[in-house]
Design an enzyme around this catalytic site. Sequence first.
Site, PDB file in Angstrom:
ATOM      1  N   LYS A 185      99.956  42.089 126.201  1.00 34.77           N
ATOM      2  CA  LYS A 185     100.147  41.215 125.072  1.00 34.77           C
ATOM      3  C   LYS A 185     100.813  39.716 125.671  1.00 34.77           C
ATOM      4  CE  LYS A 185      98.083  43.470 121.884  1.00 34.77           C
ATOM      5  NZ  LYS A 185      97.524  44.526 122.561  1.00 34.77           N
TER       6      LYS A 185
HETATM    7  C1  LIG Z   1      94.456  44.555 116.884  1.00 34.33           C
HETATM    8  C2  LIG Z   1      95.362  45.650 117.409  1.00 34.33           C
HETATM    9  N1  LIG Z   1      96.430  46.252 116.733  1.00 34.33           N
HETATM   10  C3  LIG Z   1      97.230  47.190 116.956  1.00 34.33           C
HETATM   11  C4  LIG Z   1      97.435  47.463 118.340  1.00 34.33           C
HETATM   12  C5  LIG Z   1      98.399  48.525 118.510  1.00 34.33           C
HETATM   13  O1  LIG Z   1      99.590  48.111 119.357  1.00 34.33           O
HETATM   14  P1  LIG Z   1     100.499  48.786 119.883  1.00 34.33           P
HETATM   15  O2  LIG Z   1      99.984  49.236 121.078  1.00 34.33           O
HETATM   16  O3  LIG Z   1     101.644  47.855 120.278  1.00 34.33           O
HETATM   17  O4  LIG Z   1     100.877  49.941 119.035  1.00 34.33           O
HETATM   18  C6  LIG Z   1      96.617  46.836 119.080  1.00 34.33           C
HETATM   19  C7  LIG Z   1      96.663  47.509 120.757  1.00 34.33           C
HETATM   20  O5  LIG Z   1      96.239  46.690 121.452  1.00 34.33           O
HETATM   21  C8  LIG Z   1      95.485  45.982 119.043  1.00 34.33           C
HETATM   22  O6  LIG Z   1      94.713  45.196 119.919  1.00 34.33           O
END
Ligand SMILES: Cc1ncc(COP(=O)(O)O)c(C=O)c1O
Length: 386
Positions: A185
């Site tokens: 990210k």
């Molecule tokens: C659009 C979206 N939502 C949620 C997430 C989940 O993030 P995390 O891995 O921090 O839980 C991601 C992860 O890549 C994502 O791309």
Amino acid sequence: MIRQAFLPFSQPLIGPEEIDEVVDTLQSGWLATGPKTRRFEDEFRDYVGAPGALALNSCTAGLHIALLSLGIGAGDEVITTPMTFAATVNVIEHVLARPVMVDVEPDTLNIDPTRVEEALTLRTRAIIPVHYAGHPVDLDPIHELTRQSGISVIEDAAHALPARYRGRFIGSTTNPVAFSFYASKNLTTGEGGMLTADLDILNRARPMSCHGMSRDAWQRSDKSDYWYYEVKLPGFKYNMSDIQASLGLWQLSKLQKAQRRRRKIVEAYNRAFSELEELEIPVERPEVEHAWHLYVLRIRPQRLRIGRDQFIKELLARNIGTSVHFIPVYLHPYYRKKYGYSKEDFPVTYKNYQRMLSLPLNPRLEDRDVADVIEAVVEVVKTYWR
Ligand SMILES: Cc1ncc(COP(=O)(O)O)c(C=O)c1O
């Protein structure tokens, strides 16, 4: 000419400051949620102008406890987009609510507000728009729909740091907004996340993020009754550690510089690819500031002799790593089986899924890397155009 070394799709940019800060934490005697996590929450809150911020171990955790903090559960419906990572929809399943996916807009690939309106029922309790690739969702019509009805808006801002909608930072509003600090990210803590919201919601979410305890270990550490706490609800283990926050503090202070670099790379890609009729470059609407987490290039299959899958293989043969964001959630076996979806149910999502690929976009890329990506993409187009 084919580049010598493989260029990975994504690589984090970690400097000596992050490394020194992690070492400082390791030597400090306090590794779990503590003073650095609190400082990171405060600095993040001030950066986006949020009412408050809660540091977590993922964006998924933030979405999950946002739903729970709003009392959403069995029998409720939550409207969201199929053009997202499965986590966005999985959390709706976690709270035993029903996910209602609606199709996306053809330009931004964000949830289409007119389709949200069509999907509203008396059971709708929340909408989870996803700021896809970092391009803010058109939030005004969504808030318009929900204002009178008590329906909540929980933003999935995994890609949207820093992004602005009509001049305001995503995360600066009172509704819950969940950010991701996963390794790929715009800001990374390895794994991690942040939930912003008004204090009312955060006061309910905070104990849920740490076993439902009335006071976490740091809050108890310098008190005379340091050993005493009460469990008010069966919470989760979703808190961030000071090791993660050590990375976050420096990543946040470098964010603006990293964004300037991302934008420069996007401009170089756009300049090169907008000249080719075989390609469609991503949009940035005038009312937004894009976070440019992803550069999603779309091919025009009718103008090429190869499809997206072969296009990816051709780039791989030229040592360029790419990815696809996303395999639409409704095509995954769990959702297909449970809700009986077929490919045609979300035509805009499906058509665009078939012709999209994400190119490397991160501040670690050198000018030479960017030139290599452009050269490889142009060469593949010119080899296979009709
Ligand atoms: C659009 C979206 N939502 C949620 C997430 C989940 O993030 P995390 O891995 O921090 O839980 C991601 C992860 O890549 C994502 O791309």
